[in-house]
Design an enzyme around this catalytic site. Structure first.
Site, PDB file in Angstrom:
ATOM      1  CG  ASP A 160      -1.882   1.147   1.239  1.00  0.00           C
ATOM      2  OD1 ASP A 160      -1.956   1.882   0.232  1.00  0.00           O
ATOM      3  OD2 ASP A 160      -2.587   1.319   2.245  1.00  0.00           O
ATOM      4  CG  ASP A 171      -3.920   6.411  -3.827  1.00  0.00           C
ATOM      5  OD1 ASP A 171      -3.095   5.511  -3.610  1.00  0.00           O
ATOM      6  OD2 ASP A 171      -4.998   6.503  -3.226  1.00  0.00           O
TER       7      ASP A 171
END
Length: 515
Positions: free
Chosen positions: A117, A338
């Site tokens: 992540d 992102d």
């Protein structure tokens, strides 16, 4: 001018495309260069084709509930070698997968599958005992529980530890108000969908393979701080996509990248190249991918996310009439890169002008229709012939060229016609623009944290790439072809990409074609 030293190739291995996670750590009591390259291959968590947009949007909305709570200034590191984290998975659009790698922790060491992540900071794994934690996974991986009492090198982090003080300041740690000096340094991370995990911090050994300049491989290790999860809730308790933990790649001091960099065994730079085909693929390296045509723009300082200054958007070379103030960075506005977001999201005020410009520039042979609030199209011609190119213009003259595949999603077909829908979504009521997987794929992205900038360039991510650590002395290392085989393999369950939303798209298209 002194000629540059040779740059070594790094072979793009296995599967990568940024994973979608809804991980959203926030403390319960909170208010709101150089090193070595290392290769991690990733796996797609959510397929980009054949899945209802509402399903993808719901997952992204859950992720976007998270706000990172701190960043750290970069610090230089020395060169040690190349670290290889092998990662398994599938990017098949009809498969449910996760992007995860294996980490070895403790003494004796044990392997843990952890989801990668880039939008969070902390590495945490499920510990023993754990309340609500799944004991089996539908991904056919063997779940592990880290037991601090069974590792000879584990030490629990207390609230008096300087490392806990740093985490407290960023909101990523919690300490008891009573007897806080000796109490454990705890955390509580939460997902936007209401699920979450809590536990405490420990220090223990992280083991990894180091590949040095002479292509020799050595076993290496470093003591790091990571989270020990003893409670999970919500979707984390479900076994269908259960995993051992989360591997955060953010900028804060508590991230593994920052810790290894401060120890002098990792660079303050990483790169990825996300393969956009259905089966995914690509690479992620701790180091700098060096290829012709990569352009850079500054990272906005003192921001918790990877924020960039987007200045304008052009469609077929024509600037879209959007007030530039829409993209100004503030607490409620800005543009974020992102890789954990599947789609892309435009600030509300920018969305309609963007879609209108696409519609005005597409081929006359394309038929358009609306489906569940999304603009969709039907065409029997190739996507590149039917739809315009898009350019994102950033500070410093850095432009990002996008093909139609970077803003459209294929939703099916009718007869010989393909159904495409705008994959970029309106960030309703929000001024945030988020560039997710849909935009990042088929491009090299370089996160140069040491120099606070991000670079990119269009690239066929199935090809090899050149890598350097940008460290000066001994900076070009011969990584060779790193082995990405794993001792525990993951098999993934099939998932039918049907649903009411997709069904209604088909009905709408049929009505258009045969009316």
């Amino acid at each position: 001018m002194k000629p540059p030293p040779p740059i070594v190739p790094l072979v793009a291995a296995a599967v990568i495309v940024a994973h979608l996670t809804v991980f959203s750590p926030a403390a319960v009591e909170a208010a709101a260069g150089g090193g070595f390259p290392a290769k991690l291959t990733l796996e797609r968590a959510v397929p980009a084709r054949g899945v209802a947009l509402e399903h993808l949007k719901a997952r992204d909305r859950a992720r976007h509930g998270r706000m990172l709570l701190g960043s750290s200034s970069p610090s230089p590191a020395t060169v040690a070698g190349v670290v290889d984290f092998s990662v398994q998975g599938s990017a098949n659009p009809f498969t449910v997968g996760l992007y995860f790698t294996r980490v070895k922790l403790g003494n004796p060491s044990r392997e843990f599958y952890v989801q990668i992540d880039t939008g969070s900071d902390i590495l945490w794994v499920t510990c023993s005992p754990c309340n609500g934690c799944p004991t089996s996974s539908g991904l056919n991986i063997e779940l592990e529980f880290f037991d601090p009492d069974k590792s000879s090198t584990t030490s629990r982090i207390t609230c008096s530890d300087d490392r806990c003080t740093s985490a407290l300041q960023s909101g990523e740690a919690v300490c008891s108000t009573s007897n806080s000096h000796n109490s454990l340094c705890s955390y509580s991370f939460q997902y936007g969908d209401g699920s979450g995990t809590s536990g405490y911090y420990v220090s223990d050994m992280l083991y990894f393979d180091t590949v040095t300049g002479d292509e020799q491989t050595a076993n290496s290790s470093a003591a790091i701080v990571f989270g020990c999860s003893n409670s999970q809730s919500g979707d984390l308790t479900k076994s269908d996509r259960a995993i051992d933990g989360i591997f955060g790649f953010g900028q804060h001091d508590m991230s593994v990248i920052s810790q290894l960099s401060s120890l002098g065994v990792a660079p303050k730079i990483f790169s990825h190249c996300l393969k956009g085909s259905d089966n995914g693929g690509g690479i992620l390296v701790l180091g700098e991918i060096v290829e012709p045509g990569i352009v850079y723009t500054p990272l906005i300082q003192s921001q918790p996310h990877y924020n960039l200054n987007l200045e304008s958007i052009a469609v077929n070379g024509q600037t879209v009439p959007i007030d530039s103030s829409v993209f100004t960075t503030s607490n409620t506005q800005g543009t974020i890169v992102d890789s954990g977001t599947t789609l892309a999201y435009l600030a509300e005020e920018a969305y309609d002008p963007f879609v209108n410009a696409i519609v005005a520039s597409m081929s006359s042979s394309v038929r358009s229709f609306a489906s569940k609030g999304n603009q969709c199209f039907v065409t029997s011609s190739s996507i590149d012939e039917s739809f315009p190119s898009v350019t994102l213009n950033f500070m410093g003259g850095a432009s990002m060229s996008l093909n139609p595949q970077d803003y459209l999603l294929q939703q099916g077909s009718v007869d010989n016609a393909i159904i495409w829908c705008i994959g970029w979504q309106k960030n309703q009521g929000q001024g945030i623009t988020i560039l997710g997987d849909l935009v990042l794929k088929d491009k090299i992205f370089v996160y140069d944290l040491a120099n606070q900038r991000i670079g990119w360039g269009n690239y066929d991510c199935s090809l090899s790439v050149n890598v350097t650590t940008s460290s000066g002395k001994n900076e070009y290392l011969n990584t060779g072809e790193l082995d990405v085989s794993g001792s525990r393999r993951a098999a993934f369950w099939k998932r039918q990409p049907t649903g009411l939303a997709v069904f209604f798209v088909y009905i709408s298209v049929l009505a258009i074609l045969y009316r």
